[in-house]
Design a protein around this motif. Structure first.
Motif, PDB file in Angstrom:
ATOM      1  N   ARG A 152       0.762   3.864  -2.775  1.00 24.33           N
ATOM      2  CA  ARG A 152       0.526   5.722  -3.180  1.00 24.33           C
ATOM      3  C   ARG A 152       1.279   6.245  -3.414  1.00 24.33           C
ATOM      4  O   ARG A 152       1.801   7.923  -3.807  1.00 24.33           O
TER       5      ARG A 152
ATOM      6  N   GLU B 197       1.616   8.958  -6.562  1.00 24.85           N
ATOM      7  CA  GLU B 197       1.967  10.449  -6.158  1.00 24.85           C
ATOM      8  C   GLU B 197       2.542  10.776  -7.437  1.00 24.85           C
ATOM      9  O   GLU B 197       2.751  12.017  -7.871  1.00 24.85           O
TER      10      GLU B 197
ATOM     11  N   GLU C 191       1.194  -0.924   0.395  1.00 26.27           N
ATOM     12  CA  GLU C 191       0.442  -0.285   0.411  1.00 26.27           C
ATOM     13  C   GLU C 191       0.781   1.508   0.032  1.00 26.27           C
ATOM     14  O   GLU C 191       0.950   2.181  -1.116  1.00 26.27           O
TER      15      GLU C 191
END
Length: 96
Positions: A89, A93, A85
């Motif tokens: 992320r 980004e 995870e």
């Protein structure tokens, strides 16, 4: 083909874990294939090991194509949920 496709990849896991899991699953055919593809095998053992980044970066633009066959990705976490995870992320980004 009219159904959307989700590309399945191992998430952010160590190569040792990938080897252990593949051995446990009895992926002998894959091992025999890799034996014939020495360049692929040696790249797997280079510093840095396995990373899904390159394939995800190359396929990501096709996921966004309207009406395209790629609906997204499915990442197998192999009980490395937090690590995968965090990686996911960071990738999102970077894509922004």
């Amino acid at each position: 083909m009219d159904l959307p496709v989700r590309v399945g990849l191992p998430g952010a896991v160590t190569r040792q874990k990938l080897i252990r899991i593949s051995a446990g699953l009895g992926l002998g055919q894959s091992a025999r294939f890799l034996n014939k593809q020495q360049n692929l095998l040696w790249r797997f053992f280079l510093p840095g090991g396995y990373s899904p980044n390159r394939l995800v970066e190359r396929l990501a633009p096709h996921v966004a194509e309207p009406g395209g066959p790629l609906a997204g990705f499915h990442f197998f976490t192999f009980n490395e949920l937090d690590k995968t995870e965090s990686w996911r992320r960071r990738m999102l980004e970077r894509a922004r």
